[in-house]
Design a protein around this motif. Sequence first.
Motif, PDB file in Angstrom:
ATOM      1  N   TYR A  85       5.456   9.336   0.454  1.00  0.00           N
ATOM      2  CA  TYR A  85       5.617   9.287  -1.004  1.00  0.00           C
ATOM      3  C   TYR A  85       4.497  10.116  -1.617  1.00  0.00           C
ATOM      4  O   TYR A  85       3.607   9.634  -2.298  1.00  0.00           O
ATOM      5  N   ASP A 112       0.290  -9.825  -7.503  1.00  0.00           N
ATOM      6  CA  ASP A 112       0.657  -8.862  -6.463  1.00  0.00           C
ATOM      7  C   ASP A 112       0.633  -9.569  -5.099  1.00  0.00           C
ATOM      8  O   ASP A 112      -0.234 -10.411  -4.847  1.00  0.00           O
ATOM      9  N   GLY A 164       0.815  -1.209   0.000  1.00  0.00           N
ATOM     10  CA  GLY A 164       0.000   0.000   0.000  1.00  0.00           C
ATOM     11  C   GLY A 164       0.850   1.262   0.000  1.00  0.00           C
ATOM     12  O   GLY A 164       2.080   1.201  -0.015  1.00  0.00           O
ATOM     13  N   PRO A 165       0.189   2.409   0.002  1.00  0.00           N
ATOM     14  CA  PRO A 165       0.917   3.670  -0.121  1.00  0.00           C
ATOM     15  C   PRO A 165       1.531   4.112   1.198  1.00  0.00           C
ATOM     16  O   PRO A 165       1.230   3.563   2.253  1.00  0.00           O
ATOM     17  N   TRP A 214      -1.066  11.094  -2.284  1.00  0.00           N
ATOM     18  CA  TRP A 214      -0.064  10.042  -2.119  1.00  0.00           C
ATOM     19  C   TRP A 214       0.184   9.371  -3.454  1.00  0.00           C
ATOM     20  O   TRP A 214      -0.752   9.047  -4.179  1.00  0.00           O
ATOM     21  N   GLY A 215       1.445   9.155  -3.763  1.00  0.00           N
ATOM     22  CA  GLY A 215       1.772   8.389  -4.965  1.00  0.00           C
ATOM     23  C   GLY A 215       1.828   6.902  -4.634  1.00  0.00           C
ATOM     24  O   GLY A 215       1.601   6.494  -3.487  1.00  0.00           O
ATOM     25  N   ASP A 216       2.134   6.104  -5.639  1.00  0.00           N
ATOM     26  CA  ASP A 216       2.243   4.662  -5.419  1.00  0.00           C
ATOM     27  C   ASP A 216       3.718   4.274  -5.484  1.00  0.00           C
ATOM     28  O   ASP A 216       4.295   4.150  -6.558  1.00  0.00           O
ATOM     29  N   GLN A 254      -5.098  -0.904  -3.775  1.00  0.00           N
ATOM     30  CA  GLN A 254      -3.815  -1.498  -4.171  1.00  0.00           C
ATOM     31  C   GLN A 254      -4.033  -2.601  -5.216  1.00  0.00           C
ATOM     32  O   GLN A 254      -3.331  -2.671  -6.228  1.00  0.00           O
ATOM     33  N   TRP A 269       5.134   1.599  -5.138  1.00  0.00           N
ATOM     34  CA  TRP A 269       5.422   0.242  -5.659  1.00  0.00           C
ATOM     35  C   TRP A 269       5.229   0.149  -7.163  1.00  0.00           C
ATOM     36  O   TRP A 269       5.327  -0.937  -7.743  1.00  0.00           O
ATOM     37  N   HIS A 270       4.927   1.295  -7.780  1.00  0.00           N
ATOM     38  CA  HIS A 270       4.581   1.261  -9.207  1.00  0.00           C
ATOM     39  C   HIS A 270       5.692   0.620 -10.057  1.00  0.00           C
ATOM     40  O   HIS A 270       5.431  -0.272 -10.870  1.00  0.00           O
ATOM     41  N   ARG A 301      -4.871  -1.086  -8.578  1.00  0.00           N
ATOM     42  CA  ARG A 301      -3.695  -0.498  -9.254  1.00  0.00           C
ATOM     43  C   ARG A 301      -2.871  -1.585  -9.940  1.00  0.00           C
ATOM     44  O   ARG A 301      -2.425  -1.426 -11.080  1.00  0.00           O
TER      45      ARG A 301
END
Length: 324
Positions: A187, A227, A182-183, A203-205, A242, A207-208, A245
Amino acid sequence: MSFTTPTPAPARLNRSELAVPGSRIELFEKAARSKADAIFLDLEDAVAPSDKEQARKNIIAAINDIDWGDKVLSVRINGLDTHYMYRDVVDVLEQAGDRLDLIMIPKVGTAADVYALDMMATQIEAAKGRKKRIGFELIIETALGMQNIHEIAGASKRNESLHFGVADYAASTKAMTTGIGGPNPHYGVLTDKDGDNPRDYHWGDMWHYAIARMVVAARANGLRPIDGPFGDFSDPDGYRAQAARAMVLGCEGKWAIHPSQIPLANDVYSPSEAEVTKAKRILEAMTKAQAEGAGAVALDGRLIDIASIKQAEVMVKQAEAIAA
Ligand code: 1VU
Ligand code: GLV
Ligand code: MG
Protein backbone atom coordinates in the motif's frame (compact mmCIF):
# COMPACT_ATOMS: atom_id res chain seq x y z
CA MET A 1 -25.16 22.63 16.98
CA SER A 2 -27.96 20.26 16.05
CA PHE A 3 -30.90 19.98 18.44
CA THR A 4 -29.89 16.31 18.66
CA THR A 5 -26.98 15.78 21.02
CA PRO A 6 -25.46 12.34 21.68
CA THR A 7 -25.51 11.12 25.27
CA PRO A 8 -21.93 10.27 26.20
CA ALA A 9 -21.15 6.77 27.44
CA PRO A 10 -19.84 6.59 31.03
CA ALA A 11 -16.35 8.11 31.02
CA ARG A 12 -13.62 5.49 31.41
CA LEU A 13 -9.91 5.69 30.82
CA ASN A 14 -9.30 3.32 27.90
CA ARG A 15 -5.79 4.13 26.66
CA SER A 16 -4.59 0.53 26.76
CA GLU A 17 -6.80 -2.57 26.69
CA LEU A 18 -4.95 -5.81 27.37
CA ALA A 19 -6.19 -9.01 25.71
CA VAL A 20 -5.90 -12.07 27.96
CA PRO A 21 -6.88 -15.54 26.71
CA GLY A 22 -9.36 -17.13 29.13
CA SER A 23 -7.55 -20.44 28.81
CA ARG A 24 -4.24 -19.07 30.19
CA ILE A 25 -4.97 -18.64 33.88
CA GLU A 26 -1.28 -18.04 34.63
CA LEU A 27 -1.65 -14.66 32.88
CA PHE A 28 -4.59 -13.39 34.93
CA GLU A 29 -2.69 -12.10 37.99
CA LYS A 30 -0.02 -10.57 35.75
CA ALA A 31 -2.74 -8.76 33.80
CA ALA A 32 -4.36 -7.55 37.02
CA ARG A 33 -1.02 -6.12 38.21
CA SER A 34 -0.23 -4.50 34.86
CA LYS A 35 -0.63 -0.83 34.04
CA ALA A 36 -3.38 -1.47 31.48
CA ASP A 37 -6.41 0.81 31.86
CA ALA A 38 -8.71 -1.98 30.71
CA ILE A 39 -8.55 -5.75 30.35
CA PHE A 40 -10.65 -8.13 28.34
CA LEU A 41 -10.64 -11.77 29.27
CA ASP A 42 -11.14 -13.65 26.04
CA LEU A 43 -13.51 -16.50 25.32
CA GLU A 44 -13.38 -16.00 21.55
CA ASP A 45 -10.52 -16.33 19.09
CA ALA A 46 -7.61 -16.72 21.51
CA VAL A 47 -9.30 -19.84 22.95
CA ALA A 48 -9.36 -23.17 21.12
CA PRO A 49 -12.79 -24.85 20.77
CA SER A 50 -11.71 -27.66 23.10
CA ASP A 51 -10.92 -25.09 25.84
CA LYS A 52 -14.05 -22.94 25.58
CA GLU A 53 -15.95 -24.43 28.52
CA GLN A 54 -13.00 -24.48 30.87
CA ALA A 55 -12.06 -20.92 29.83
CA ARG A 56 -15.58 -19.78 30.78
CA LYS A 57 -15.15 -21.29 34.25
CA ASN A 58 -11.66 -19.78 34.59
CA ILE A 59 -12.94 -16.33 33.72
CA ILE A 60 -15.90 -16.44 36.11
CA ALA A 61 -13.64 -17.54 38.96
CA ALA A 62 -11.07 -14.88 38.07
CA ILE A 63 -13.62 -12.06 37.98
CA ASN A 64 -14.84 -13.07 41.43
CA ASP A 65 -11.51 -13.91 43.09
CA ILE A 66 -8.79 -11.65 41.68
CA ASP A 67 -8.24 -8.06 42.79
CA TRP A 68 -8.48 -6.15 39.51
CA GLY A 69 -7.86 -2.79 41.17
CA ASP A 70 -9.52 0.07 39.32
CA LYS A 71 -9.17 -1.48 35.89
CA VAL A 72 -12.07 -1.59 33.48
CA LEU A 73 -12.90 -5.29 33.28
CA SER A 74 -14.50 -6.95 30.28
CA VAL A 75 -15.14 -10.41 28.85
CA ARG A 76 -15.06 -11.06 25.11
CA ILE A 77 -17.83 -13.54 24.38
CA ASN A 78 -18.08 -15.73 21.30
CA GLY A 79 -19.89 -14.52 18.19
CA LEU A 80 -23.62 -14.74 17.58
CA ASP A 81 -22.99 -17.32 14.86
CA THR A 82 -21.60 -19.85 17.38
CA HIS A 83 -23.34 -22.12 19.86
CA TYR A 84 -20.98 -20.90 22.60
CA MET A 85 -22.40 -17.40 22.79
CA TYR A 86 -25.64 -17.93 24.70
CA ARG A 87 -23.88 -19.90 27.42
CA ASP A 88 -21.09 -17.31 27.62
CA VAL A 89 -23.64 -14.60 28.32
CA VAL A 90 -25.81 -16.65 30.69
CA ASP A 91 -22.97 -18.14 32.73
CA VAL A 92 -20.86 -14.99 32.91
CA LEU A 93 -23.73 -12.65 33.81
CA GLU A 94 -25.36 -15.11 36.21
CA GLN A 95 -22.21 -16.22 37.99
CA ALA A 96 -19.70 -13.38 37.79
CA GLY A 97 -20.15 -10.66 40.37
CA ASP A 98 -20.65 -6.95 39.90
CA ARG A 99 -16.92 -6.38 39.42
CA LEU A 100 -17.45 -7.04 35.73
CA ASP A 101 -17.98 -3.78 33.84
CA LEU A 102 -18.49 -4.76 30.20
CA ILE A 103 -18.95 -7.53 27.73
CA MET A 104 -17.20 -7.30 24.40
CA ILE A 105 -19.22 -8.53 21.42
CA PRO A 106 -17.11 -9.66 18.44
CA LYS A 107 -17.99 -9.51 14.75
CA VAL A 108 -21.11 -7.39 15.24
CA GLY A 109 -22.80 -7.23 11.84
CA THR A 110 -26.17 -5.57 12.35
CA ALA A 111 -28.00 -3.47 14.92
CA ALA A 112 -30.18 -6.54 15.59
CA ASP A 113 -27.10 -8.39 16.89
CA VAL A 114 -26.74 -5.76 19.60
CA TYR A 115 -30.48 -5.79 20.27
CA ALA A 116 -30.37 -9.55 20.86
CA LEU A 117 -27.54 -9.21 23.37
CA ASP A 118 -29.30 -6.30 25.08
CA MET A 119 -32.42 -8.42 25.45
CA MET A 120 -30.45 -11.28 27.00
CA ALA A 121 -28.49 -9.04 29.36
CA THR A 122 -31.65 -7.22 30.43
CA GLN A 123 -33.46 -10.46 31.26
CA ILE A 124 -30.53 -11.90 33.19
CA GLU A 125 -29.97 -8.71 35.17
CA ALA A 126 -33.65 -8.58 36.14
CA ALA A 127 -33.87 -12.29 37.00
CA LYS A 128 -30.67 -12.31 39.05
CA GLY A 129 -31.04 -8.85 40.59
CA ARG A 130 -27.70 -7.67 39.24
CA LYS A 131 -27.18 -4.18 40.59
CA LYS A 132 -24.74 -2.86 38.02
CA ARG A 133 -25.89 -2.58 34.42
CA ILE A 134 -23.40 -4.25 32.11
CA GLY A 135 -22.06 -2.13 29.23
CA PHE A 136 -21.15 -3.26 25.72
CA GLU A 137 -17.92 -2.97 23.75
CA LEU A 138 -18.55 -3.77 20.08
CA ILE A 139 -15.88 -5.00 17.69
CA ILE A 140 -16.31 -3.80 14.13
CA GLU A 141 -14.35 -6.37 12.16
CA THR A 142 -16.43 -7.50 9.21
CA ALA A 143 -17.51 -5.84 5.99
CA LEU A 144 -21.12 -6.18 7.19
CA GLY A 145 -20.35 -4.51 10.50
CA MET A 146 -18.49 -1.70 8.78
CA GLN A 147 -21.39 -1.19 6.37
CA ASN A 148 -23.92 -1.01 9.24
CA ILE A 149 -21.69 0.75 11.75
CA HIS A 150 -23.89 3.79 12.30
CA GLU A 151 -27.01 1.76 13.17
CA ILE A 152 -24.88 -0.59 15.31
CA ALA A 153 -23.40 2.30 17.27
CA GLY A 154 -26.87 3.58 18.17
CA ALA A 155 -28.45 0.19 18.79
CA SER A 156 -28.35 0.06 22.61
CA LYS A 157 -27.98 2.35 25.61
CA ARG A 158 -25.48 -0.21 26.89
CA ASN A 159 -23.04 0.61 24.07
CA GLU A 160 -19.85 2.24 25.37
CA SER A 161 -17.20 1.76 22.71
CA LEU A 162 -16.46 0.63 19.17
CA HIS A 163 -13.24 -1.31 18.50
CA PHE A 164 -11.53 -1.85 15.17
CA GLY A 165 -10.72 -5.55 14.77
CA VAL A 166 -8.17 -5.28 12.03
CA ALA A 167 -7.35 -9.00 11.67
CA ASP A 168 -10.88 -10.21 11.04
CA TYR A 169 -11.65 -7.08 9.05
CA ALA A 170 -8.77 -7.85 6.68
CA ALA A 171 -10.05 -11.41 6.29
CA SER A 172 -13.65 -10.31 5.79
CA THR A 173 -12.77 -7.74 3.15
CA LYS A 174 -10.34 -10.21 1.53
CA ALA A 175 -7.44 -7.80 1.91
CA MET A 176 -4.27 -9.48 0.62
CA THR A 177 -2.32 -9.40 3.85
CA THR A 178 -1.48 -11.80 6.65
CA GLY A 179 -0.23 -9.14 9.08
CA ILE A 180 -2.31 -8.02 12.05
CA GLY A 181 -2.54 -4.23 11.85
CA GLY A 182 -0.03 -1.64 10.78
CA PRO A 183 1.05 -0.72 7.27
CA ASN A 184 1.69 -3.00 4.31
CA PRO A 185 4.50 -2.36 1.80
CA HIS A 186 2.09 -2.97 -1.08
CA TYR A 187 0.00 0.00 0.00
CA GLY A 188 2.65 2.43 -1.18
CA VAL A 189 2.79 5.67 -3.11
CA LEU A 190 5.66 6.41 -5.52
CA THR A 191 7.35 9.64 -4.50
CA ASP A 192 9.92 9.79 -7.30
CA LYS A 193 8.11 8.33 -10.27
CA ASP A 194 10.23 9.99 -12.96
CA GLY A 195 13.39 10.56 -10.98
CA ASP A 196 16.60 8.57 -10.54
CA ASN A 197 15.03 6.18 -8.14
CA PRO A 198 11.63 5.10 -9.45
CA ARG A 199 11.26 2.61 -6.58
CA ASP A 200 11.28 5.41 -4.03
CA TYR A 201 7.92 5.37 -2.25
CA HIS A 202 6.35 5.77 1.13
CA TRP A 203 3.87 3.41 2.73
CA GLY A 204 0.33 4.63 3.11
CA ASP A 205 -2.06 3.66 5.88
CA MET A 206 -4.42 1.06 4.49
CA TRP A 207 -6.61 1.24 7.63
CA HIS A 208 -7.28 4.96 7.43
CA TYR A 209 -10.81 4.71 6.03
CA ALA A 210 -11.93 2.02 8.45
CA ILE A 211 -10.63 3.81 11.53
CA ALA A 212 -11.90 7.22 10.43
CA ARG A 213 -15.35 5.76 9.72
CA MET A 214 -15.40 4.06 13.12
CA VAL A 215 -14.42 7.31 14.87
CA VAL A 216 -17.31 9.17 13.24
CA ALA A 217 -19.86 6.47 14.10
CA ALA A 218 -18.61 6.27 17.68
CA ARG A 219 -18.51 10.01 18.34
CA ALA A 220 -21.90 10.63 16.69
CA ASN A 221 -23.33 8.21 19.25
CA GLY A 222 -21.34 9.28 22.31
CA LEU A 223 -19.08 6.18 22.28
CA ARG A 224 -15.31 5.71 22.64
CA PRO A 225 -13.51 4.67 19.45
CA ILE A 226 -10.70 2.21 20.22
CA ASP A 227 -8.06 0.89 17.83
CA GLY A 228 -7.60 -2.89 17.94
CA PRO A 229 -4.60 -5.24 17.81
CA PHE A 230 -1.11 -4.81 16.40
CA GLY A 231 0.20 -8.34 16.13
CA ASP A 232 3.94 -7.73 15.76
CA PHE A 233 4.79 -7.26 19.42
CA SER A 234 8.50 -7.20 18.52
CA ASP A 235 8.00 -3.87 16.71
CA PRO A 236 7.37 -1.16 19.31
CA ASP A 237 8.04 1.66 16.82
CA GLY A 238 5.46 0.25 14.42
CA TYR A 239 2.97 -0.06 17.28
CA ARG A 240 3.61 3.51 18.38
CA ALA A 241 3.17 4.86 14.86
CA GLN A 242 -0.12 2.98 14.37
CA ALA A 243 -1.38 4.09 17.78
CA ALA A 244 -0.49 7.72 17.05
CA ARG A 245 -2.25 7.65 13.67
CA ALA A 246 -5.45 6.39 15.30
CA MET A 247 -5.07 8.85 18.19
CA VAL A 248 -4.92 11.93 15.97
CA LEU A 249 -8.03 10.72 14.14
CA GLY A 250 -9.92 10.65 17.45
CA CYS A 251 -9.42 7.19 18.97
CA GLU A 252 -9.09 7.04 22.78
CA GLY A 253 -6.92 3.97 23.04
CA LYS A 254 -5.56 0.77 21.56
CA TRP A 255 -5.46 -2.91 22.38
CA ALA A 256 -2.32 -4.50 23.75
CA ILE A 257 -1.94 -8.15 22.81
CA HIS A 258 1.32 -8.36 24.79
CA PRO A 259 2.27 -6.60 28.03
CA SER A 260 5.13 -4.77 26.28
CA GLN A 261 2.51 -2.80 24.31
CA ILE A 262 0.77 -1.40 27.43
CA PRO A 263 3.24 1.41 28.21
CA LEU A 264 3.37 2.32 24.52
CA ALA A 265 -0.41 2.79 24.35
CA ASN A 266 -0.52 4.62 27.69
CA ASP A 267 2.18 6.98 26.49
CA VAL A 268 0.71 7.70 23.04
CA TYR A 269 -2.75 8.28 24.51
CA SER A 270 -1.52 10.60 27.28
CA PRO A 271 -1.16 14.18 26.03
CA SER A 272 2.31 15.56 26.79
CA GLU A 273 2.89 18.33 29.32
CA ALA A 274 3.67 20.72 26.45
CA GLU A 275 0.38 19.85 24.68
CA VAL A 276 -1.64 20.33 27.86
CA THR A 277 0.11 23.63 28.63
CA LYS A 278 -0.66 24.85 25.13
CA ALA A 279 -4.31 23.76 25.44
CA LYS A 280 -4.61 25.61 28.77
CA ARG A 281 -3.12 28.75 27.22
CA ILE A 282 -5.77 28.57 24.49
CA LEU A 283 -8.49 28.32 27.13
CA GLU A 284 -7.04 31.29 29.05
CA ALA A 285 -6.69 33.36 25.89
CA MET A 286 -10.26 32.59 24.86
CA THR A 287 -11.64 33.42 28.32
CA LYS A 288 -9.92 36.79 28.04
CA ALA A 289 -11.10 37.27 24.44
CA GLN A 290 -14.70 36.52 25.35
CA ALA A 291 -14.57 38.90 28.32
CA GLU A 292 -13.49 41.54 25.84
CA GLY A 293 -16.29 40.62 23.43
CA ALA A 294 -14.06 38.94 20.82
CA GLY A 295 -14.85 35.55 19.24
CA ALA A 296 -11.63 35.09 17.29
CA VAL A 297 -8.14 36.25 18.33
CA ALA A 298 -4.51 35.50 17.60
CA LEU A 299 -2.30 33.40 19.87
CA ASP A 300 1.38 32.89 18.94
CA GLY A 301 0.62 34.08 15.40
CA ARG A 302 -2.27 31.62 14.88
CA LEU A 303 -6.03 31.97 14.80
CA ILE A 304 -7.97 30.65 17.76
CA ASP A 305 -11.74 30.92 18.12
CA ILE A 306 -14.64 29.29 19.93
CA ALA A 307 -13.97 25.91 18.23
CA SER A 308 -10.46 26.07 19.74
CA ILE A 309 -12.02 25.98 23.20
CA LYS A 310 -13.67 22.65 22.42
CA GLN A 311 -10.48 21.26 20.92
CA ALA A 312 -8.39 22.34 23.90
CA GLU A 313 -10.94 20.91 26.33
CA VAL A 314 -10.54 17.43 24.78
CA MET A 315 -6.87 17.48 25.69
CA VAL A 316 -7.29 19.03 29.14
CA LYS A 317 -10.10 16.61 30.09
CA GLN A 318 -8.00 13.61 29.01
CA ALA A 319 -5.09 14.90 31.13
CA GLU A 320 -7.43 15.36 34.11
CA ALA A 321 -8.85 11.83 33.70
CA ILE A 322 -5.32 10.40 33.67
CA ALA A 323 -4.32 12.39 36.76
CA ALA A 324 -7.49 11.41 38.71
O1 1VU B 1 7.81 -12.59 32.32
P1 1VU B 1 6.82 -13.65 32.66
O2 1VU B 1 7.25 -15.02 32.24
O3 1VU B 1 6.33 -13.58 34.08
O4 1VU B 1 5.49 -13.30 31.80
C1 1VU B 1 5.48 -13.44 30.40
C2 1VU B 1 4.09 -13.78 29.98
O5 1VU B 1 3.47 -14.72 30.82
C3 1VU B 1 3.41 -12.42 30.10
N1 1VU B 1 2.29 -12.25 29.16
C4 1VU B 1 1.09 -11.76 29.52
N2 1VU B 1 0.60 -11.33 30.67
C5 1VU B 1 -0.68 -10.88 30.68
N3 1VU B 1 -1.46 -10.86 29.58
C6 1VU B 1 -1.01 -11.28 28.39
N4 1VU B 1 -1.79 -11.24 27.30
C7 1VU B 1 0.33 -11.74 28.33
N5 1VU B 1 1.11 -12.20 27.31
C8 1VU B 1 2.28 -12.51 27.84
O6 1VU B 1 4.41 -11.47 29.73
C9 1VU B 1 5.72 -12.05 29.84
C10 1VU B 1 6.37 -12.04 28.49
O7 1VU B 1 5.62 -12.87 27.62
P2 1VU B 1 6.25 -13.62 26.37
O8 1VU B 1 6.99 -12.63 25.54
O9 1VU B 1 7.02 -14.83 26.82
O10 1VU B 1 4.94 -14.03 25.56
P3 1VU B 1 4.32 -15.46 25.31
O11 1VU B 1 5.18 -16.18 24.34
O12 1VU B 1 4.02 -16.13 26.63
O13 1VU B 1 2.94 -15.09 24.66
C11 1VU B 1 2.86 -14.32 23.45
C12 1VU B 1 1.39 -14.25 23.06
C13 1VU B 1 1.24 -13.29 21.91
C14 1VU B 1 0.95 -15.66 22.64
C15 1VU B 1 0.60 -13.75 24.32
O14 1VU B 1 1.08 -12.48 24.65
C16 1VU B 1 -0.89 -13.74 24.15
O15 1VU B 1 -1.54 -14.77 24.23
N6 1VU B 1 -1.45 -12.55 23.95
C17 1VU B 1 -2.88 -12.34 23.87
C18 1VU B 1 -3.48 -12.94 22.62
C19 1VU B 1 -4.92 -12.63 22.54
O16 1VU B 1 -5.60 -12.46 23.54
N7 1VU B 1 -5.45 -12.55 21.34
C20 1VU B 1 -6.81 -12.16 21.10
C21 1VU B 1 -6.91 -10.71 20.82
S1 1VU B 1 -6.22 -10.25 19.24
C22 1VU B 1 -7.38 -10.85 18.12
O17 1VU B 1 -8.45 -11.26 18.45
C23 1VU B 1 -7.07 -10.82 16.65
C24 1VU B 1 -5.71 -11.07 16.32
C1 GLV C 1 -9.77 -8.60 16.63
O1 GLV C 1 -10.58 -9.31 17.12
C2 GLV C 1 -9.33 -8.68 15.30
O2 GLV C 1 -9.86 -9.54 14.57
O3 GLV C 1 -8.44 -7.91 14.92
MG1 MG D 1 -11.40 -10.65 15.62
